[in-house]
Scaffold this active site. Structure first.
Site, PDB file in Angstrom:
ATOM      1  N   HIS A 117       0.833  -1.202   0.000  1.00  0.00           N
ATOM      2  CA  HIS A 117       0.000   0.000   0.000  1.00  0.00           C
ATOM      3  C   HIS A 117       0.867   1.251   0.000  1.00  0.00           C
ATOM      4  CE1 HIS A 117      -2.893  -2.774   2.457  1.00  0.00           C
ATOM      5  NE2 HIS A 117      -2.795  -3.135   1.199  1.00  0.00           N
ATOM      6  N   CYS A 147      -0.011  -1.602 -19.670  1.00  0.00           N
ATOM      7  CA  CYS A 147       0.019  -0.806 -18.444  1.00  0.00           C
ATOM      8  C   CYS A 147       0.954  -1.472 -17.445  1.00  0.00           C
ATOM      9  CB  CYS A 147      -1.395  -0.700 -17.862  1.00  0.00           C
ATOM     10  SG  CYS A 147      -1.458   0.100 -16.261  1.00  0.00           S
TER      11      CYS A 147
END
Length: 747
Positions: A364, A677
């Site tokens: 995160h 991507c």
């Protein structure tokens, strides 16, 4: 007998305290300490070895060995019995040292005359500082009580070394926290930054390891532990409805906080002369030493819990909370063992760089750091124990290198690098509004990745033509409870408005694997990366997916909408997910909300299986986006979090490029729009090769758009494709060498 020796231990600490209070130089103090310990332990020899660098120990003081050997005798980590103790971090107790495996004869010390050997590591919170040794001519194994006494003294020596009590001439006795230190970690977010250290959790400093009044120290410990227990119980009561993993951690906290064994050991340490703080830190150091030896993940987590609990107890005892009164510097570089996304967002763009002892490229914190374009280095071991608030520091996120308190030559070279990068950025700014058109006339669309509102200003400044990937999980990860549909709709609407008329591709919630929501029940899986994650969770638990899809539709408010589902492995998953999209549209129509002017629903191709889906899938999907990070790790069966294997496989490997070409060919045959991507899209060499094999849309972090565009505008894709083909025909594993040689000639 044990009781008498406990008194001797207190006596030794009392005498040691007297030595430390004397007005003497560092060398004189060490000399007095070795004399004192030899007397108290009734041995002929006591020696103190300290690290002069991370691989070399130096004899810094001795009673009983040849005094001329002091600062002359050195040994490598693992060399001799002393080196073995230093390497293992475990004590060694033998009555026949010369016959013990690893013994090294050092004639300059006269050591061969001594049979018994007790070596104890001098370490503080897992950081190895040296080795304390006692030896005797009599062949004897030192008793548990004697071993304990030496361990306590070694711990006190470590504490006093931290406070600068033994500063003297030479590298082994240099002042701590003042020398330049180089840390080699891993790259989680590229970029370079210079600034001053800001510790996320300031280190607790034990200023007095000795007990003035043992009874009072016992009371202080008891009161602090009770405060700790009350705090843990309070956290448990407020987290009763939280996720399973959080509750498990807090239950482990409560188990340790109520552990009679833990309390008894600390009370025994105080009875033998340590202060309450020193007793806690002794237990903490022992836990950290065990942690470095344990391979079992569960046990390591429990030891980590104990370490964190010890920190809480130390802060209660010392009053040294997280708020120290220090002012954050103007150019802060955040140093932490680890950090959550919400805490990192609280700092925001004020940070110039981040360095973590733990972390991962998919964590995160890494996601937020990329969103904020802040250089991030992970796995910088020991930096939280070495760095001090305000220290000057250089962070090289490109190489995964950190220079703490660097010398002038390193600073000069680093600033030259930053100046070159700044010049390059100026050059990229000049082509910001120009298309990424190659010399052969091919147009490549460059999009940016985003995940926060803070990313959106980069849409214009970077020259991106749209948002190829908007990660929606960050809005879920930084909250303590599930966000409401109205909140999400408002956020998504602001994103669309900030992008103006440029395309924004929203990726639905990608949770699971290393992204676990704090308010959802965690699922124990042997391999989460290959487990219940992303679209699989959405299909099995459709409530959240439906709420998010409705939020997308409401945010569009009649404008075009682009949505893609992550981690689709087979056509059936996409079909079910798209059916949920159709239901959301129908529900919004019934409620009278405006429907999108145009809607595109696509999928991320992150698993090799989807490349071989039936033709009907390629006709059904509106577009595909290759998720390069996951696709590459699954293609090579190499976990991208595993440093042992992830660098072994090259993106420009012939097999991988051939696989990508097959995907390009299928999409061209079905007229299915395709993009790439991922991190590799933002690397100019890789981006040029992707364009050469037919990929015409690339999505990357905003800072990469300039460099990629610059290379593409100076490249002939037909020539580059020929170079790739020629290299492939020679049977090489990777086309990188041939491509690099070509680009060097042309650019």
């Amino acid at each position: 007998m044990a009781s008498n020796f406990q008194t001797d231990t207190r006596q030794m600490l009392g005498r040691l305290r007297g030595v430390m209070s004397e007005d003497a130089a560092g060398q004189a103090r060490l000399d007095r300490i070795t004399q004192l310990i030899a007397e108290e332990m009734r041995t002929e020899v006591c020696s103190i070895y300290l690290f002069r660098d991370e691989d070399t120990l130096e004899l810094c003081a001795t009673e009983g060995l040849n005094p001329d050997a002091v600062h002359q005798t050195r040994m490598k980590l693992g060399e001799g019995l002393v080196g073995r103790v230093a390497r293992s971090g475990k004590l060694m107790n033998t009555d026949d040292a010369p016959s013990t495996k690893g013994f090294r004869y050092m004639p300059e010390t006269g050591e061969e005359a001594y049979s018994s050997f007790l070596g104890v590591p001098v370490q503080r919170l897992g950081e190895k500082l040296g080795v304390l040794v006692v030896q005797s001519k009599e062949a004897r194994v030192f008793s548990d009580e004697e071993v304990y006494a030496v361990e306590v003294v070694a711990m006190v020596i470590a504490e006093m070394a931290e406070l600068g009590a033994f500063v003297g001439e030479g590298a082994a006795m240099s002042a701590r926290h003042q020398q330049p230190v180089l840390f080699r970690g891993g790259t989680a977010q590229e970029g370079a930054a210079q600034g001053n250290v800001w510790l996320h959790e300031p280190r607790v400093v034990v200023t007095n390891p000795f007990a003035d009044d043992p009874d009072r120290e016992m009371e202080r410990l008891s009161e602090a532990v009770e405060t700790l227990r009350v705090g843990v119980d309070r956290m448990l009561s407020t987290a009763a409805s939280g996720d399973k993993e959080q509750l498990q951690v807090l239950e482990a906290y409560r188990m340790f906080a109520n552990s009679k064994g833990w309390m008894k050991r600390m009370e025994e340490d105080i009875a033998r002369g340590l202060s309450a703080e020193a007793a806690v830190e002794k237990e903490q150091s022992a836990a950290r030493a065990r942690m470095s030896q344990v391979t079992d993940a569960y046990l390591r987590e429990r030891l980590n819990d104990l370490d964190d609990l010890s920190n809480r107890l130390l802060r209660i005892l010392t009053g040294q909370g997280s708020v120290t009164g220090a002012e954050m510097p103007d150019n802060p570089i955040l140093i932490a063992r680890n950090i959550g996304p919400a805490e990192l967002l609280d700092y925001g763009r004020s940070l110039k760089g981040i360095v973590l002892e733990e972390g991962s490229v998919g964590s995160h914190a890494a996601i937020v750091a990329r969103a904020l374009a802040i250089p991030l280095v992970i796995h910088a071991e020991r930096i939280t124990t070495e760095a001090l608030n305000g220290d000057f520091i250089l962070v090289d996120g490109d190489q995964g290198v950190v220079h703490l308190r660097p010398d002038d030559s390193v600073i000069s070279a680093f600033r030259d690098k930053m100046a070159m990068q700044a010049q390059a950025q100026e050059r990229y700014a000049s082509i910001r509004d120009k298309p990424a058109e190659t010399l052969c006339g091919q147009r490549v669309t460059l999009m940016m990745n985003a995940g926060l509102m803070a990313d959106l200003p980069s849409l214009e400044s970077s020259g991106a033509e749209g948002v190829g990937l908007f990660r929606t999980e960050l809005q879920f990860l930084v909250r303590s409870q599930m966000p409401k549909r109205a909140e999400l709709s408002n956020i998504y609407a602001r994103v669309i408005e900030a992008a103006k008329d440029k395309r924004v591709c929203f990726r639905t919630l990608d949770i699971g694997s290393d992204k676990v929501l704090p308010y959802m029940r965690a699922v124990d899986e042997p391999n989460p990366a290959l487990g219940w994650r992303a679209v699989r969770v959405g299909i099995d638990k459709p409530g959240v997916m439906r709420m998010q899809l409705q939020a997308f539709v409401r945010a569009a408010a009649g404008r075009p909408l682009t949505v893609m589902f992550p981690f689709v492995a087979q056509r059936e998953e996409f079909t079910k997910a798209r059916a949920e999209m159709d239901k959301a549209l129908e529900r919004e129509r019934i409620l009278g909300h405006p429907l999108p002017e145009r809607i595109e629903v696509g999928a991320m191709l992150e698993t090799p299986s989807l490349a071989f889906a039936p033709d009907s899938f390629y006709d059904e999907v509106d577009f595909l986006s290759i998720g390069g990070n996951d696709l590459k790790q699954f293609f090579f069966a190499a976990d991208r979090e595993n440093e042992l294997v992830r660098r072994r496989y090259d993106t420009l490997n012939v097999s991988f490029l051939t696989f990508l070409e097959q995907i390009v060919a299928r999409c061209e045959a079905h007229k299915t729009p395709l993009s790439f991507c991922g991190e590799d899209a933002g690397r100019p060499v890789e981006a040029a090769c992707f364009a050469a094999i037919g990929l015409r849309v690339l999505s990357m972090r905003p800072a990469s758009i300039g460099p990629v565009k610059s290379v593409l505008r100076r490249t002939n894709l037909r020539e580059l494709k020929a170079v790739i083909e020629e290299a492939r025909q020679t049977g090489v594993m990777s086309v990188r060498p041939a491509v690099m040689e070509y680009l060097k000639e042309k650019l």
